[in-house]
Design a protein around this motif. Sequence first.
Motif, short mmCIF file in Angstrom:
data_model
loop_
_atom_site.label_atom_id
_atom_site.label_comp_id
_atom_site.label_asym_id
_atom_site.label_seq_id
_atom_site.Cartn_x
_atom_site.Cartn_y
_atom_site.Cartn_z
N ALA A 210 0.77 -1.21 -0.14
CA ALA A 210 0.23 0.03 -0.21
C ALA A 210 0.63 1.28 0.03
N LYS A 211 2.02 1.02 0.76
CA LYS A 211 2.92 2.47 0.75
C LYS A 211 3.59 2.59 -0.53
N ALA A 212 3.85 1.73 -1.21
CA ALA A 212 4.58 1.75 -2.53
C ALA A 212 3.53 2.09 -3.53
N SER A 213 2.35 1.62 -3.38
CA SER A 213 1.12 2.08 -4.25
C SER A 213 1.07 3.59 -4.15
N ILE A 214 0.88 4.03 -2.96
CA ILE A 214 0.69 5.32 -2.52
C ILE A 214 1.90 6.41 -3.05
N GLU A 215 2.84 5.64 -2.85
CA GLU A 215 4.14 6.48 -3.40
C GLU A 215 4.17 6.76 -4.86
N SER A 216 3.83 5.77 -5.51
CA SER A 216 3.78 5.61 -6.89
C SER A 216 2.53 6.40 -7.33
N GLU A 217 1.50 6.64 -6.61
CA GLU A 217 0.49 7.25 -7.23
C GLU A 217 0.66 8.82 -6.75
N LYS A 218 1.36 9.17 -5.76
CA LYS A 218 1.80 10.43 -5.30
C LYS A 218 3.02 10.94 -6.28
N ASN A 219 3.70 10.01 -6.69
CA ASN A 219 4.86 10.67 -7.74
C ASN A 219 3.98 10.98 -8.94
N ALA A 220 3.27 10.02 -9.60
CA ALA A 220 2.32 10.31 -10.53
C ALA A 220 1.63 11.61 -10.34
N ALA A 221 0.87 11.99 -9.37
CA ALA A 221 0.09 13.20 -9.02
C ALA A 221 1.19 14.17 -9.00
N MET A 222 2.41 14.18 -8.65
CA MET A 222 3.40 15.31 -8.52
C MET A 222 3.81 15.48 -10.08
N ALA A 223 3.77 14.64 -10.91
CA ALA A 223 4.48 14.85 -12.33
C ALA A 223 3.23 15.36 -12.79
N GLU A 224 1.94 15.15 -12.67
CA GLU A 224 0.66 15.46 -13.32
C GLU A 224 0.74 16.94 -12.78
N ILE A 225 0.85 17.24 -11.32
CA ILE A 225 0.74 18.95 -11.03
C ILE A 225 1.81 19.52 -11.87
N LYS A 226 3.12 18.78 -11.77
CA LYS A 226 4.36 19.62 -12.37
C LYS A 226 3.93 20.01 -13.79
N ASN A 227 3.36 18.91 -14.61
CA ASN A 227 2.94 19.27 -15.88
C ASN A 227 1.94 20.27 -15.97
N GLN A 228 0.79 20.42 -15.15
CA GLN A 228 -0.16 21.27 -15.18
C GLN A 228 0.30 22.62 -14.91
N VAL A 229 1.11 22.72 -13.62
CA VAL A 229 1.86 23.84 -13.37
C VAL A 229 2.56 24.63 -14.53
N SER A 230 3.32 23.80 -14.91
CA SER A 230 4.13 24.30 -16.17
C SER A 230 3.40 24.58 -17.39
N SER A 231 2.35 23.85 -17.54
CA SER A 231 1.56 24.18 -18.74
C SER A 231 0.83 25.61 -18.59
N LEU A 232 0.22 25.66 -16.97
CA LEU A 232 -0.33 26.74 -16.67
C LEU A 232 0.60 28.14 -16.95
N SER A 233 1.84 27.83 -16.39
CA SER A 233 2.91 28.94 -16.61
C SER A 233 3.19 29.54 -17.93
N ILE A 234 3.10 28.34 -18.75
CA ILE A 234 3.53 28.80 -20.15
C ILE A 234 2.31 29.65 -20.72
N GLU A 235 1.29 29.15 -20.41
CA GLU A 235 0.06 29.97 -20.94
C GLU A 235 -0.14 31.37 -20.43
N ILE A 236 0.24 31.45 -19.01
CA ILE A 236 0.18 32.80 -18.42
C ILE A 236 1.34 33.59 -19.23
N ALA A 237 2.32 33.03 -19.15
CA ALA A 237 3.47 33.70 -19.68
C ALA A 237 3.10 34.00 -21.05
N GLU A 238 2.62 33.17 -21.98
CA GLU A 238 2.28 33.52 -23.39
C GLU A 238 1.06 34.85 -23.32
#
Length: 166
Positions: free
Chosen positions: A111-139
């Motif tokens: 369960a910890k490993a699953s939570i960690e992998s889901e956490k990492n996936a969520a963090m990557a998704e958040i980073k992608n969304q933040v970078s996408s939003l940052s680019i859109e805002i900068a644009e």
Amino acid sequence: MEKLINDFSFGLFFWQLTILVVLIGLMVKFAWKPIMEAITAREEGISNALLAAENAKKDMQNLKADNEKLLAEARAERDTMIKEAREIKDKMIADAKEEAQVQGEKMISQAKASIESEKNAAMAEIKNQVSSLSIEIAEKILKEELTSTEAQSKLVEKMLGEAKLN
């Protein structure tokens, strides 16, 4: 009684005494031995019966002692079997607890490993969304600021000033 003494006759007394002696002699010769043998045999039978009863009593005591010994052995064996059964039961319970503990720890680690992998996936998704939003805002900001030529030239000069030339 006086009449008996007055009528006493020596001849009659003699014959009665003779008959008595003959009868005692015949009794001794023919009846005394068988009677004495029967009495002796009876005494021996009684003493043998008493000895047999005493032997039977000793045998009964021996059997009773043997029975008590067997009962003690059976009780000891029963106690040993109960003790072994308890030990087996306790071992089975301990093994089951240990197995449950191992399974629980395994499930927790999964369960910890699953939570960690889901956490990492969520963090990557958040980073992608933040970078996408940052680019859109900068644009959007750049589009708005660079709509005028004057703003474009100020930005170019500023960037050139910040750039380091070797």
